[in-house]
Design a protein around this motif. Structure first.
Motif, PDB file in Angstrom:
ATOM      1  N   GLY A  23       0.691  -1.119  -0.212  1.00  0.00           N
ATOM      2  CA  GLY A  23       0.139  -0.133  -0.013  1.00  0.00           C
ATOM      3  C   GLY A  23       0.984   1.247   0.124  1.00  0.00           C
ATOM      4  O   GLY A  23       2.139   0.974   0.297  1.00  0.00           O
ATOM      5  N   ARG A  24       0.095   2.518  -0.341  1.00  0.00           N
ATOM      6  CA  ARG A  24       0.939   3.335  -0.625  1.00  0.00           C
ATOM      7  C   ARG A  24       1.619   3.891   0.784  1.00  0.00           C
ATOM      8  O   ARG A  24       2.660   4.491   0.987  1.00  0.00           O
ATOM      9  CB  ARG A  24       0.433   4.462  -0.657  1.00  0.00           C
ATOM     10  N   THR A  25       1.082   3.559   2.025  1.00  0.00           N
ATOM     11  CA  THR A  25       1.879   3.831   3.194  1.00  0.00           C
ATOM     12  C   THR A  25       2.794   3.735   3.159  1.00  0.00           C
ATOM     13  O   THR A  25       3.774   3.856   3.680  1.00  0.00           O
ATOM     14  CB  THR A  25       1.050   3.720   4.359  1.00  0.00           C
ATOM     15  N   GLU A  26       3.082   1.978   3.120  1.00  0.00           N
ATOM     16  CA  GLU A  26       4.101   1.188   3.275  1.00  0.00           C
ATOM     17  C   GLU A  26       4.981   1.528   2.506  1.00  0.00           C
ATOM     18  O   GLU A  26       6.537   1.728   2.341  1.00  0.00           O
ATOM     19  CB  GLU A  26       3.917  -0.451   3.242  1.00  0.00           C
ATOM     20  N   VAL A  27       5.058   2.206   0.750  1.00  0.00           N
ATOM     21  CA  VAL A  27       5.477   2.837  -0.024  1.00  0.00           C
ATOM     22  C   VAL A  27       6.302   4.204   0.881  1.00  0.00           C
ATOM     23  O   VAL A  27       7.748   4.295   0.778  1.00  0.00           O
ATOM     24  CB  VAL A  27       5.303   2.961  -0.950  1.00  0.00           C
ATOM     25  N   VAL A  28       5.665   4.655   0.771  1.00  0.00           N
ATOM     26  CA  VAL A  28       6.073   6.269   1.294  1.00  0.00           C
ATOM     27  C   VAL A  28       6.873   6.074   2.644  1.00  0.00           C
ATOM     28  O   VAL A  28       8.171   6.881   2.947  1.00  0.00           O
ATOM     29  CB  VAL A  28       4.743   7.449   1.928  1.00  0.00           C
ATOM     30  N   ALA A  29       6.424   5.546   3.314  1.00  0.00           N
ATOM     31  CA  ALA A  29       7.357   5.049   4.488  1.00  0.00           C
ATOM     32  C   ALA A  29       8.481   4.259   4.016  1.00  0.00           C
ATOM     33  O   ALA A  29      10.097   4.773   5.160  1.00  0.00           O
ATOM     34  CB  ALA A  29       7.296   4.146   5.359  1.00  0.00           C
ATOM     35  N   ALA A  30       9.213   3.239   3.229  1.00  0.00           N
ATOM     36  CA  ALA A  30      10.660   2.979   2.719  1.00  0.00           C
ATOM     37  C   ALA A  30      10.854   4.439   2.691  1.00  0.00           C
ATOM     38  O   ALA A  30      11.808   4.214   2.134  1.00  0.00           O
ATOM     39  CB  ALA A  30       9.996   1.892   1.989  1.00  0.00           C
ATOM     40  N   LEU A  31      10.413   4.974   1.330  1.00  0.00           N
ATOM     41  CA  LEU A  31      11.321   6.468   1.323  1.00  0.00           C
ATOM     42  C   LEU A  31      11.290   7.148   2.155  1.00  0.00           C
ATOM     43  O   LEU A  31      12.766   7.453   1.974  1.00  0.00           O
ATOM     44  CB  LEU A  31      10.079   6.780   0.367  1.00  0.00           C
ATOM     45  N   VAL A  32      10.323   6.925   2.920  1.00  0.00           N
ATOM     46  CA  VAL A  32      10.934   8.151   4.152  1.00  0.00           C
ATOM     47  C   VAL A  32      12.436   7.472   4.433  1.00  0.00           C
ATOM     48  O   VAL A  32      13.074   8.406   5.393  1.00  0.00           O
ATOM     49  CB  VAL A  32      10.134   8.114   4.981  1.00  0.00           C
ATOM     50  N   ASP A  33      12.123   6.002   5.067  1.00  0.00           N
ATOM     51  CA  ASP A  33      13.497   5.732   5.496  1.00  0.00           C
ATOM     52  C   ASP A  33      14.754   6.539   4.937  1.00  0.00           C
ATOM     53  O   ASP A  33      15.563   6.232   5.133  1.00  0.00           O
ATOM     54  CB  ASP A  33      13.400   4.223   5.574  1.00  0.00           C
ATOM     55  N   LEU A  34      14.843   6.342   3.593  1.00  0.00           N
ATOM     56  CA  LEU A  34      16.063   6.768   2.704  1.00  0.00           C
ATOM     57  C   LEU A  34      16.988   7.720   3.582  1.00  0.00           C
ATOM     58  O   LEU A  34      17.907   8.076   3.400  1.00  0.00           O
ATOM     59  CB  LEU A  34      16.050   7.403   1.211  1.00  0.00           C
ATOM     60  N   TYR A  35      15.580   9.233   3.980  1.00  0.00           N
ATOM     61  CA  TYR A  35      16.407   9.916   4.147  1.00  0.00           C
ATOM     62  C   TYR A  35      16.767  10.723   6.507  1.00  0.00           C
ATOM     63  O   TYR A  35      16.883  11.473   6.268  1.00  0.00           O
ATOM     64  CB  TYR A  35      15.283  11.153   4.345  1.00  0.00           C
ATOM     65  N   THR A  36      16.661   9.173   6.880  1.00  0.00           N
ATOM     66  CA  THR A  36      16.774   8.828   8.519  1.00  0.00           C
ATOM     67  C   THR A  36      17.412   7.903   8.974  1.00  0.00           C
ATOM     68  O   THR A  36      17.238   7.946  10.696  1.00  0.00           O
ATOM     69  CB  THR A  36      14.759   8.697   9.168  1.00  0.00           C
ATOM     70  N   GLY A  37      17.868   7.796   8.052  1.00  0.00           N
ATOM     71  CA  GLY A  37      19.674   6.564   8.518  1.00  0.00           C
ATOM     72  C   GLY A  37      20.956   7.570   8.467  1.00  0.00           C
ATOM     73  O   GLY A  37      21.323   8.188   8.072  1.00  0.00           O
ATOM     74  N   PRO A  38      21.295   6.620   8.445  1.00  0.00           N
ATOM     75  CA  PRO A  38      23.300   6.600   8.575  1.00  0.00           C
ATOM     76  C   PRO A  38      23.616   6.893   7.481  1.00  0.00           C
ATOM     77  O   PRO A  38      24.732   7.951   7.255  1.00  0.00           O
ATOM     78  CB  PRO A  38      23.760   5.381   9.037  1.00  0.00           C
ATOM     79  N   LEU A  39      23.183   6.712   6.442  1.00  0.00           N
ATOM     80  CA  LEU A  39      22.967   6.879   5.071  1.00  0.00           C
ATOM     81  C   LEU A  39      23.054   8.776   4.490  1.00  0.00           C
ATOM     82  O   LEU A  39      23.386   8.985   3.903  1.00  0.00           O
ATOM     83  CB  LEU A  39      22.580   6.354   3.694  1.00  0.00           C
ATOM     84  N   PHE A  40      22.026   8.647   5.019  1.00  0.00           N
ATOM     85  CA  PHE A  40      21.070   9.988   4.840  1.00  0.00           C
ATOM     86  C   PHE A  40      22.366  11.577   5.587  1.00  0.00           C
ATOM     87  O   PHE A  40      22.963  12.878   4.861  1.00  0.00           O
ATOM     88  CB  PHE A  40      19.937  10.413   4.965  1.00  0.00           C
ATOM     89  N   ARG A  41      22.665  11.006   7.073  1.00  0.00           N
ATOM     90  CA  ARG A  41      23.583  11.344   7.999  1.00  0.00           C
ATOM     91  C   ARG A  41      25.259  11.379   7.151  1.00  0.00           C
ATOM     92  O   ARG A  41      25.461  12.549   6.607  1.00  0.00           O
ATOM     93  CB  ARG A  41      23.563  11.008   9.086  1.00  0.00           C
TER      94      ARG A  41
END
Length: 218
Positions: free
Chosen positions: A85-103
């Motif tokens: 569903g879109r909620t899971e997709v949005v959450a997965a995309l947001v996770d890209l920007y909230t972990g060590p890689l984004f930092r």
């Protein structure tokens, strides 16, 4: 040298390179650009400085390659996501920007703004990673970019995700982020629902597009 003798050496070289790349991202995320020298990364990776410089002659080589490597790993994980569903997709995309890689990427951006020799490499890397992330988002959301405004909607989602990542740098923003993700998923359902329904109404059958009865193609 016979191939059987070369292979273990090549495998060890690839493993060393991978350890260096992963250590570089961790160091950037934890210590920033100023505290992340080649020596620090080599120590964390468990290799000598000379071995590190054999794989990456300059500091800029090491850290741009590190961010690109982990970005590719995350992109592969996103592409492997099952249909959700879109909620899971949005959450997965947001996770890209909230972990060590984004930092780590954020530290690299800041350094690039002050170091002319680093800026063009980081600018090119960011553009390439951004294009790939956008393509993956379009696929996961079943977004039809031929529809007016859809491309901007997807880009807005990624810009929002980046903003949530920035908000999470100094404090844990998990609770508020969940509510924002849910709301964005609802907005995307409204903005992309018709395009998604149109795409869902066709399936590839023997290389041809077949319409599912009862579903309009718009």
């Amino acid at each position: 040298m016979p191939p059987t003798d070369r292979t273990p050496k090549q495998d060890r070289s690839r493993a060393t390179r991978r350890r260096l790349l992963e250590a570089a991202v961790s160091c950037l995320a934890e210590h920033g650009w100023a505290g992340s020298t080649v020596s620090v990364v080599a120590e964390r990776a468990g290799v000598s400085r000379g071995a590190a410089q054999h794989h990456f002659p300059t500091r800029e080589d090491l850290f741009t390659a590190a961010v690109e490597y982990v970005a590719e790993e995350r992109s592969a994980a996103l592409r492997a996501l099952p249909v959700q569903g879109r909620t899971e997709v949005v959450a997965a995309l947001v996770d890209l920007y909230t972990g060590p890689l984004f930092r780590a990427a954020l530290q690299l951006w800041v350094a690039a703004s002050n170091e002319p020799q680093l800026r063009p490499r980081v600018t090119e890397l960011e553009a390439r990673v951004g294009r790939e992330t956008h393509r993956i988002a379009v696929e996961l959301l079943a977004a039809d970019e031929t529809k007016p405004g859809v491309r901007e909607t997807v880009q807005g989602l990624l810009d929002m995700a980046r903003g949530l990542g920035l908000a999470n740098v100094l404090t844990d923003d998990t609770a508020r982020r969940r509510g924002v993700v849910a709301q964005w998923a609802r907005l995307l359902d409204e903005a992309l629902g018709r395009a998604a329904a149109s795409r869902a109404g066709t399936r590839d059958v023997g290389g041809k597009s077949a319409v599912i009865p009862g579903v309009s193609r718009g």
